[in-house]
Design an enzyme around this catalytic site. Structure first.
Site, PDB file in Angstrom:
ATOM      1  N   ARG A 232       6.772  -3.236   1.651  1.00 20.13           N
ATOM      2  CA  ARG A 232       6.128  -2.107   1.002  1.00 20.13           C
ATOM      3  C   ARG A 232       6.767  -1.952  -0.376  1.00 20.13           C
ATOM      4  O   ARG A 232       7.952  -2.235  -0.558  1.00 20.13           O
ATOM      5  CB  ARG A 232       6.329  -0.802   1.811  1.00 20.13           C
ATOM      6  CG  ARG A 232       5.485  -0.720   3.079  1.00 20.13           C
ATOM      7  CD  ARG A 232       4.028  -0.525   2.739  1.00 20.13           C
ATOM      8  NE  ARG A 232       3.175  -0.418   3.928  1.00 20.13           N
ATOM      9  CZ  ARG A 232       2.502  -1.440   4.460  1.00 20.13           C
ATOM     10  NH1 ARG A 232       2.607  -2.640   3.948  1.00 20.13           N
ATOM     11  NH2 ARG A 232       1.738  -1.234   5.516  1.00 20.13           N
ATOM     12  N   GLU A 261       0.569   1.616  -5.766  1.00 23.87           N
ATOM     13  CA  GLU A 261      -0.650   0.811  -5.815  1.00 23.87           C
ATOM     14  C   GLU A 261      -1.858   1.699  -6.117  1.00 23.87           C
ATOM     15  O   GLU A 261      -1.930   2.822  -5.619  1.00 23.87           O
ATOM     16  CB  GLU A 261      -0.847   0.111  -4.463  1.00 23.87           C
ATOM     17  CG  GLU A 261       0.246  -0.915  -4.189  1.00 23.87           C
ATOM     18  CD  GLU A 261       0.249  -1.435  -2.768  1.00 23.87           C
ATOM     19  OE1 GLU A 261      -0.777  -1.356  -2.086  1.00 23.87           O
ATOM     20  OE2 GLU A 261       1.319  -1.923  -2.356  1.00 23.87           O
ATOM     21  N   HIS A 279      -1.917  -6.621  -2.908  1.00 25.85           N
ATOM     22  CA  HIS A 279      -1.765  -6.254  -1.485  1.00 25.85           C
ATOM     23  C   HIS A 279      -2.799  -6.939  -0.602  1.00 25.85           C
ATOM     24  O   HIS A 279      -3.687  -6.292  -0.025  1.00 25.85           O
ATOM     25  CB  HIS A 279      -1.820  -4.734  -1.305  1.00 25.85           C
ATOM     26  CG  HIS A 279      -1.165  -4.297  -0.023  1.00 25.85           C
ATOM     27  ND1 HIS A 279      -0.617  -3.053   0.158  1.00 25.85           N
ATOM     28  CD2 HIS A 279      -0.944  -4.950   1.158  1.00 25.85           C
ATOM     29  CE1 HIS A 279      -0.093  -2.955   1.385  1.00 25.85           C
ATOM     30  NE2 HIS A 279      -0.292  -4.104   1.998  1.00 25.85           N
TER      31      HIS A 279
END
Lengths: 313, 328
Positions: A232, A261, A279
């Site tokens: 993460r 993000e 991602h």
């Protein structure tokens, strides 16, 4: 089943959305002009929330949904869900473990190769016509480099297994040493970073693992070291990462996740020793379908009073 | 013992064109050999050779410049060619054999690097790594008007068809197995020490594979081995990875197949007419291009250099060569 209200937080998968629409009364939060209003309006019929790595049921949302029974995440990471609150209120939580392990591990190796062998940069080099003017430079060998893994869970083990096929010695850090593995254990991330050339983040995000890769770790990894983040964004101190890369204190990075993000620090865009992905760790057609089916299967099991497929809480 | 010792007692080694990082050869060998540097002379090559190289017994190849009859005929004393490459298609081996010239090469020193690149290209094509990197670096991910990037495809369970199960092919196989892929191969001869299924025809291999990885050398038999028929057998979802030589694939046909969607994608390190690359490929997102760098890492170049120097040293000391090319 159609009277059961399900709140989907953000768009994540067309097939999942369509199936949820068919089976339940689906509320799409992202279409609401005023989100708090929207939630208030439908709170009485919402019994399930579907989130993913980008959006989950936090304390505020849970409080606003008095009839919430289950949170089903289209991800394996559940750092965006307030698990304690769910436990407190007896709300079930499911995620999608195992089914995406291989894709994420494959991507980690892909990132290692892309950074060390400059795959993206040399592709750019050819496409721009520069090869006609001269050879691309030498890159760095991947085979045989020591790979250090933070978190030796399902994904960490899968990364290790793949890296071993490239003759990479494996070492790791985790909360406690694992007795059933032959890989070398280091009791701190700084020590791990000092003793490997490629450092991979593969642990869950918790309060303890926030910024587990900080300035000290990056300096220990060094100007020839490469950081791979498939965990993460908040695992890594992002501003420190940017300055370490820009200043050359860190040799390179392959990132699939970021602190905010979809925002990515622009200073990284021009660096040839950095590979940036949006991602996509579990981003294959096959795996997303299996993940979607798992979300649907968990919801179905819950509303039929059957055992959940992949419960966390 | 005299092995062409003329220049201040140091044995001479002819270099027609310098190999990569030649300055490092020079610094490591200043006390061992005298390099006769043909490219630095204003004379045309054949004149240079007939004037200066009549007694030269050894030459160091750059790995590309052709070593054929038209060069060898100017080197009557030549006994050894050392190439720092693993590839040998730039050398006329039968002409060397006929003239009693031994060839030494890089053996399998580069095999891991080449295998790494083959795997890297495959993952890149399948998971759209270069596409995604472009997308993020152009600021498209955060842009509200951009389209989402298409999903990739899972690697596990895919069938990999390896063409050429030599040192490189074996390293490629070991790597893909760790990702849960199944391996089959085509080779000049079946290799009984490997349990992977063998296909005697490349067409059959392509029919039964999701990806073809070319790991063989270029020869008369392998020229345009991958033709239209093989590409169509590989199919719309199939991917071709080439870390061998460009001419093993019929490039024109491959480009057409890619443009028309008859095959699923390609990862290419080599081309028929380097450094020229068919520009139709630049518009394709299912193709990853690499400028012939599969073996070109700092580590492997250093190993190749050490091996080449070691072979030259062994030759001048009348010792067995470290990595002689055996006649096959």
């Amino acid at each position: 089943m159609e009277s059961i209200g399900v709140l989907m937080l953000i768009p994540m998968n067309t097939y999942l959305e369509q199936e949820l629409q068919k089976r339940y009364n689906l509320f799409k939060l992202w279409t609401a002009p005023q989100k708090p209003q929207f939630i208030k309006e439908h709170a009485n019929s919402i019994r399930a929330v579907v989130g993913n790595a980008g959006a989950g049921a936090d304390a505020e949302l849970i409080e606003a949904l008095p009839r919430l029974e289950i949170v089903s995440s289209f991800s394996v990471g559940v750092d965006k869900i307030d698990l304690a609150k769910c436990r407190e209120k007896g709300i079930r939580v499911t995620n999608t473990p195992d089914v995406l392990t291989e894709d994420v591990a494959d991507l980690a190796i892909g990132l290692m190769l892309a950074v060390l062998r400059r795959l993206c940069e040399s592709d750019r080099y050819v496409r721009s016509g520069k090869w006609k003017k001269g050879d691309y430079k030498l890159t760095t060998k991947f085979s045989g480099k020591t790979v250090g893994i933070i978190g030796l869970g399902r994904i960490g083990m899968a990364v290790a297994k793949r890296a071993e096929a490239f003759n990479c010695p494996i070492c790791y850090y985790s909360r406690t040493e694992k007795s059933d593995t032959k890989y070398k254990y280091y009791p701190s991330v700084v020590e791990l970073a000092s003793n490997c050339q490629i450092l991979v983040v593969a642990c869950p995000l918790t309060e303890e693992t926030q910024h587990i890769v900080n300035r000290e770790v990056m300096n220990a990894l060094g100007p020839k070291g490469v950081l791979i983040n498939i965990g993460r964004g908040p695992h890594v101190d992002e501003p420190e990462l940017v300055s370490a890369l820009v200043e050359g204190r860190l040799g390179g990075a392959g990132l699939d996740v970021y602190e905010h993000e979809p925002e990515v620090p622009e200073e990284l865009f021009g660096l040839e020793n950095v590979v940036l992905l949006p991602h996509v760790g579990s981003g294959t057609v096959e795996t997303r379908k299996v993940m979607a089916d798992l979300v649907l299967g968990n919801l179905e099991a819950h509303f039929l009073n059957k055992p959940l497929l992949t419960p966390l809480v | 013992m005299t092995h062409g010792i003329i220049h201040g007692h140091l044995p001479q080694v002819l270099v027609v064109r310098p190999p990569e990082s030649f300055s490092l050869y020079q610094s490591q060998c200043s006390h061992k050999f005298h390099f006769l540097k043909a490219w630095e002379s204003p004379l045309p090559l054949d004149q240079f050779l007939s004037t200066h190289a009549r007694n030269v017994q050894a030459m160091l190849s750059c790995g590309i410049f052709p070593i054929k009859a038209d060069l060898l005929c100017h080197l009557p004393s030549l006994r050894l060619v050392v190439t720092p490459s693993s590839g040998l298609n730039h050398i006329d081996l039968s002409e060397c054999r006929r003239r009693g010239v031994t060839v030494a090469y890089a053996g399998s020193v580069a095999s891991c690097d080449v295998a790494d690149l083959a795997v890297g290209l495959r993952i890149d094509v399948l998971r759209k790594i270069s596409v995604a990197d472009r997308y993020v670096k152009q600021g498209l991910w955060a842009s509200k008007t951009s389209y989402p990037i298409p999903l990739g495809s899972k690697l596990k369970g895919k069938r990999i068809g390896i063409i050429g199960l030599g040192s490189i092919g074996q390293e490629v196989a070991t790597r893909f197995e760790a990702f849960g892929c199944s391996i089959s191969y085509n080779s000049r001869k079946q290799k009984p020490s490997f349990s992977y299924p063998f296909y005697s025809s490349v067409f059959e291999l392509a029919t039964n594979s999701d990806a073809l990885v070319i790991c063989c050398g270029l020869s008369d038999q392998t020229h345009h081995l991958i033709n239209k028929e093989v590409l169509l057998a590989l199919g719309k979802e199939g991917v071709i990875i080439n870390v061998g030589r460009g001419a093993i694939i019929d490039e024109k046909e491959m480009v057409q197949c890619l443009v028309q969607g008859d095959i699923g994608g390609a990862g290419l390190d080599v081309f028929e007419n380097e450094p020229n690359v068919p520009k139709e490929l630049f518009a394709l997102d299912n193709v990853v291009l690499s400028p012939h760098r599969a073996a070109f890492t700092h580590e492997t170049l250093a190993s190749m250099r050490e091996l080449a120097i070691g072979n030259l040293e062994a030759f001048f000391l009348n010792k067995p060569l470290l990595s002689q090319v055996m006649n096959n």
